[in-house]
Write a protein that holds these residues in place. Structure first.
Motif, mmCIF file in Angstrom:
data_model
loop_
_atom_site.group_PDB
_atom_site.id
_atom_site.type_symbol
_atom_site.label_atom_id
_atom_site.label_comp_id
_atom_site.label_asym_id
_atom_site.label_seq_id
_atom_site.Cartn_x
_atom_site.Cartn_y
_atom_site.Cartn_z
ATOM 1 N N ASN A 13 -5.452 2.937 4.545
ATOM 2 C CA ASN A 13 -5.818 2.281 3.309
ATOM 3 C C ASN A 13 -6.862 3.150 2.627
ATOM 4 N N GLY A 66 -1.826 -2.959 -2.850
ATOM 5 C CA GLY A 66 -0.960 -2.671 -1.713
ATOM 6 C C GLY A 66 0.476 -2.494 -2.153
ATOM 7 N N LYS A 69 3.189 -6.626 1.871
ATOM 8 C CA LYS A 69 3.050 -6.927 3.298
ATOM 9 C C LYS A 69 4.423 -7.153 3.891
ATOM 10 N N HIS A 117 -0.216 0.821 10.071
ATOM 11 C CA HIS A 117 -0.675 -0.534 9.753
ATOM 12 C C HIS A 117 -1.635 -0.498 8.570
ATOM 13 N N THR A 118 -1.444 -1.387 7.604
ATOM 14 C CA THR A 118 -2.269 -1.345 6.389
ATOM 15 C C THR A 118 -3.013 -2.644 6.098
ATOM 16 N N ASP A 119 -3.011 -3.575 6.996
ATOM 17 C CA ASP A 119 -3.668 -4.856 6.735
ATOM 18 C C ASP A 119 -4.704 -5.168 7.810
ATOM 19 N N ASP A 120 -5.200 -6.386 7.767
ATOM 20 C CA ASP A 120 -6.133 -6.924 8.761
ATOM 21 C C ASP A 120 -7.432 -6.124 8.823
ATOM 22 N N ASN A 141 -1.627 -7.580 -2.823
ATOM 23 C CA ASN A 141 -0.621 -7.066 -1.900
ATOM 24 C C ASN A 141 0.373 -8.184 -1.581
ATOM 25 N N PRO A 143 3.357 -10.474 -0.189
ATOM 26 C CA PRO A 143 4.172 -10.479 1.035
ATOM 27 C C PRO A 143 5.646 -10.303 0.670
#
Length: 189
Positions: A13, A66, A69, A117-120, A141, A143
Motif C-alpha cells: 500500500n 484501493g 477488496k 495483501h493490501t488490507d488490514d 476500496n 469490496p
C-alpha cells in the motif's frame, strides 16, 4: 522514476511510503532553508531546488484509493514447519515426503498471499500515522465478489465490478460528504 519505489510491491500500500517521502522532502527543504543561501546557488540549479525559502508544507488530508477488496477466504490451517524439515530429512518415507511437499507448497502459497495483501494491518499503519498527526484519512476500496486481472476485457465482470463500486459509494455517502467538505474548505481540519 528514479529513486521512487512502488509501494504495492514493497509494502502493498503506497500510502505509508508517500507519507515517508513527504516527510523526507520536508526535512530536506528545512535543511536547505537553514544552511543554504539562495545567492550561493548557481542560476542553472535554482530552478531544480524551487523556492527553498518557502515554509515547509503541512499535510492536511490523505485519501487512499484501493483497487477493490477481494472475497474473504475462510481461515486456513497453520503450516507445520517442523513437518517440512522432518519430511525432507526422512526422504526414505514416501508418505512423509508427500506431506512435506504439501506443507512447503502451502507455505509458499501463504507467502505469496501475504506479499500481495493490501488490507488490514497494512492500512492500519498509514491510518495510525495520520491519526497521530491529526490528518484526516479516508480509504476508498470497494469490496468485489470476483477477483479479476487489471487487463480483463470480459464485459460481464467489468460491469459487475462497476455496479458493486456504485453500491459501495452509495453506502459510503457520509464519509464521502465529509471528504467533500474538507476538499471544499467548508470543514475545518
Amino acid at each position: 522514476y528514479g529513486p521512487y519505489l512502488d509501494g504495492g510491491i514493497i509494502s502493498n500500500n503506497p500510502t505509508l511510503d508517500m507519507l515517508n517521502e513527504f516527510e523526507s522532502y520536508q526535512k530536506v527543504r528545512k535543511f536547505l532553508r537553514k544552511h543554504v543561501k539562495r545567492s550561493d546557488i548557481p542560476d542553472s540549479e535554482r530552478s531544480e531546488l524551487g523556492s527553498i525559502n518557502e515554509a515547509t508544507s503541512k499535510l492536511s488530508l490523505v485519501v487512499s484509493l484501493g483497487t477493490g477488496k477481494g472475497r474473504v477466504i475462510g481461515r486456513q490451517t497453520m503450516i507445520d514447519f517442523g513437518q517440512v524439515a522432518s519430511g525432507f530429512a526422512t526422504v526414505f518415507s514416501p508418505i512423509e515426503l508427500v506431506r512435506s511437499i504439501r506443507a512447503a507448497r502451502d507455505f509458499f502459497k501463504k507467502l505469496m498471499q501475504q506479499s500481495c495483501h493490501t488490507d488490514d494491518y497494512i492500512l492500519d499503519r498509514a491510518q495510525a500515522w495520520c491519526s497521530s498527526l491529526g490528518i484526516p484519512y479516508f480509504r476508498i476500496n470497494p469490496p468485489l465478489t470476483t477477483i479479476f486481472s487489471i487487463d480483463d476485457k470480459r464485459d460481464e465482470q467489468l460491469v459487475n465490478a462497476l455496479w458493486q463500486t456504485k453500491l459501495y459509494m452509495r453506502a459510503m455517502k457520509d464519509q464521502l460528504n465529509e471528504l467533500a467538505d474538507i476538499l471544499d474548505g467548508t470543514d475545518q481540519i
